[in-house]
Scaffold this motif. Sequence first.
Motif, PDB file in Angstrom:
ATOM      1  N   ASP A   1      16.921  14.328 -20.799  1.00 50.39           N
ATOM      2  CA  ASP A   1      16.815  13.128 -19.965  1.00 50.39           C
ATOM      3  C   ASP A   1      18.126  12.921 -19.207  1.00 50.39           C
ATOM      4  O   ASP A   1      18.968  12.099 -19.574  1.00 50.39           O
ATOM      5  N   VAL A   2      18.275  13.680 -18.129  1.00 52.90           N
ATOM      6  CA  VAL A   2      19.468  13.571 -17.298  1.00 52.90           C
ATOM      7  C   VAL A   2      19.394  12.327 -16.423  1.00 52.90           C
ATOM      8  O   VAL A   2      20.417  11.712 -16.099  1.00 52.90           O
ATOM      9  N   ALA A   3      18.181  11.939 -16.035  1.00 47.45           N
ATOM     10  CA  ALA A   3      17.997  10.839 -15.089  1.00 47.45           C
ATOM     11  C   ALA A   3      18.571   9.523 -15.602  1.00 47.45           C
ATOM     12  O   ALA A   3      19.183   8.765 -14.846  1.00 47.45           O
ATOM     13  N   THR A   4      18.379   9.248 -16.879  1.00 46.07           N
ATOM     14  CA  THR A   4      18.908   8.004 -17.434  1.00 46.07           C
ATOM     15  C   THR A   4      20.429   7.972 -17.355  1.00 46.07           C
ATOM     16  O   THR A   4      21.020   6.929 -17.061  1.00 46.07           O
ATOM     17  N   ASP A   5      21.056   9.113 -17.569  1.00 48.15           N
ATOM     18  CA  ASP A   5      22.523   9.187 -17.539  1.00 48.15           C
ATOM     19  C   ASP A   5      23.087   8.918 -16.147  1.00 48.15           C
ATOM     20  O   ASP A   5      24.243   8.496 -16.022  1.00 48.15           O
ATOM     21  N   ILE A   6      22.278   9.159 -15.100  1.00 46.19           N
ATOM     22  CA  ILE A   6      22.788   8.931 -13.745  1.00 46.19           C
ATOM     23  C   ILE A   6      22.258   7.616 -13.173  1.00 46.19           C
ATOM     24  O   ILE A   6      22.382   7.363 -11.967  1.00 46.19           O
ATOM     25  N   GLY A   7      21.663   6.778 -14.023  1.00 52.45           N
ATOM     26  CA  GLY A   7      21.301   5.435 -13.598  1.00 52.45           C
ATOM     27  C   GLY A   7      19.868   5.223 -13.175  1.00 52.45           C
ATOM     28  O   GLY A   7      19.527   4.151 -12.655  1.00 52.45           O
ATOM     29  N   LEU A   8      18.986   6.210 -13.377  1.00 48.49           N
ATOM     30  CA  LEU A   8      17.566   6.040 -13.063  1.00 48.49           C
ATOM     31  C   LEU A   8      16.851   5.579 -14.330  1.00 48.49           C
ATOM     32  O   LEU A   8      16.535   6.381 -15.210  1.00 48.49           O
ATOM     33  N   ASP A   9      16.621   4.285 -14.418  1.00 49.55           N
ATOM     34  CA  ASP A   9      16.084   3.705 -15.650  1.00 49.55           C
ATOM     35  C   ASP A   9      14.633   4.095 -15.891  1.00 49.55           C
ATOM     36  O   ASP A   9      13.846   4.280 -14.956  1.00 49.55           O
ATOM     37  N   LYS A  10      14.293   4.191 -17.173  1.00 53.26           N
ATOM     38  CA  LYS A  10      12.919   4.477 -17.583  1.00 53.26           C
ATOM     39  C   LYS A  10      12.080   3.211 -17.516  1.00 53.26           C
ATOM     40  O   LYS A  10      12.501   2.151 -17.975  1.00 53.26           O
ATOM     41  N   HIS A  11      10.882   3.292 -16.936  1.00 53.25           N
ATOM     42  CA  HIS A  11       9.942   2.177 -16.904  1.00 53.25           C
ATOM     43  C   HIS A  11       8.715   2.520 -17.735  1.00 53.25           C
ATOM     44  O   HIS A  11       8.465   3.691 -18.036  1.00 53.25           O
ATOM     45  N   ALA A  12       7.969   1.503 -18.102  1.00 51.34           N
ATOM     46  CA  ALA A  12       6.740   1.695 -18.879  1.00 51.34           C
ATOM     47  C   ALA A  12       5.623   0.898 -18.213  1.00 51.34           C
ATOM     48  O   ALA A  12       5.580  -0.331 -18.333  1.00 51.34           O
ATOM     49  N   GLU A  13       4.761   1.573 -17.489  1.00 50.22           N
ATOM     50  CA  GLU A  13       3.643   0.924 -16.808  1.00 50.22           C
ATOM     51  C   GLU A  13       2.375   1.735 -17.059  1.00 50.22           C
ATOM     52  O   GLU A  13       2.417   2.959 -17.114  1.00 50.22           O
ATOM     53  N   ASP A  14       1.251   1.040 -17.214  1.00 48.06           N
ATOM     54  CA  ASP A  14      -0.034   1.712 -17.348  1.00 48.06           C
ATOM     55  C   ASP A  14      -1.066   0.930 -16.549  1.00 48.06           C
ATOM     56  O   ASP A  14      -0.769  -0.122 -15.980  1.00 48.06           O
ATOM     57  N   PHE A  15      -2.300   1.454 -16.492  1.00 46.62           N
ATOM     58  CA  PHE A  15      -3.294   0.828 -15.623  1.00 46.62           C
ATOM     59  C   PHE A  15      -3.761  -0.522 -16.161  1.00 46.62           C
ATOM     60  O   PHE A  15      -4.179  -1.386 -15.392  1.00 46.62           O
ATOM     61  N   GLY A  16      -3.690  -0.719 -17.479  1.00 48.73           N
ATOM     62  CA  GLY A  16      -4.000  -2.029 -18.040  1.00 48.73           C
ATOM     63  C   GLY A  16      -3.041  -3.084 -17.522  1.00 48.73           C
ATOM     64  O   GLY A  16      -3.446  -4.197 -17.155  1.00 48.73           O
ATOM     65  N   GLN A  17      -1.742  -2.745 -17.469  1.00 47.66           N
ATOM     66  CA  GLN A  17      -0.759  -3.665 -16.906  1.00 47.66           C
ATOM     67  C   GLN A  17      -1.024  -3.897 -15.423  1.00 47.66           C
ATOM     68  O   GLN A  17      -0.887  -5.023 -14.927  1.00 47.66           O
ATOM     69  N   THR A  18      -1.383  -2.832 -14.733  1.00 51.33           N
ATOM     70  CA  THR A  18      -1.662  -2.965 -13.302  1.00 51.33           C
ATOM     71  C   THR A  18      -2.799  -3.946 -13.060  1.00 51.33           C
ATOM     72  O   THR A  18      -2.707  -4.823 -12.189  1.00 51.33           O
ATOM     73  N   MET A  19      -3.867  -3.845 -13.835  1.00 50.15           N
ATOM     74  CA  MET A  19      -4.966  -4.789 -13.679  1.00 50.15           C
ATOM     75  C   MET A  19      -4.527  -6.207 -14.020  1.00 50.15           C
ATOM     76  O   MET A  19      -4.985  -7.180 -13.406  1.00 50.15           O
TER      77      MET A  19
END
Length: 241
Positions: free
Chosen positions: A121-139
């Motif tokens: 997980d290089v992205a987190t180290d350079i400031g690209l935060d992890k998100h948690a979204e699914d279609f239930g949340q979208t609805m």
Amino acid sequence: MKSLIHHLYKAIILVMVVMLGACATTQQNERVARIDPLEPMNRAVFTFNENLDQYLVKPAAEAYKFVMPDAVRRGVTNFFSNIGDIFVAANNLLQGKPKEATSDIGRFLVNSTIGILGLFDVATDIGLDKHAEDFGQTMGVWGVSDGPYVVLPFFGPSTARDTVGLAVDLKTDFVLNTNQLNSDEKLGVTALRVLDRRANLLDAGQLLEDAAFDKYSFLRDSYLQRRRNQIYDGDPPPLGD
């Protein structure tokens, strides 16, 4: 006379406490009837899931955690998380959050290349935060109400809305729908993903066992509160609204 008045006051206070307790119980029963009208069936499915976890999934996850080095398990977790970022990005777009979606796509590109197919997980180290979204949340963001609380076999806590969302998530799941794997390979990869997720929850599961008097009610209320928090991105309005 003073003694009589003192005992009268105590009797009045006792009656008030009993009445307040009865009111609170009635309100709680009404709340449960509203959010969990399928409670008898849900508790039966909950017991089935608990037995399945106790006798099969949890021991397998414990063995997996014991055998696999931490670095390998972390790589497996990162790999599946990296694949999920594509679908997280899609849901962020559907929710009208292009900035977060761009970050998710950036995470996928960085981790798939520099992170070697997502193993790191290089992205987190350079400031690209992890998100948690699914279609239930979208609805939920679209205004679709929860509907009744539901406990699904194998999958656990859900709602009527999130059950529909889960069906969409499964239909678009890369592992389940790719043509690059045969049925046996899909089964093996899915089993690995389940074991990895369960292994990551072993400590939390033990805390729950130690803390919850009624595990079913605790999980139900925690799930509904967490989903509400996710839909409003951590800033839900008062329940009265």
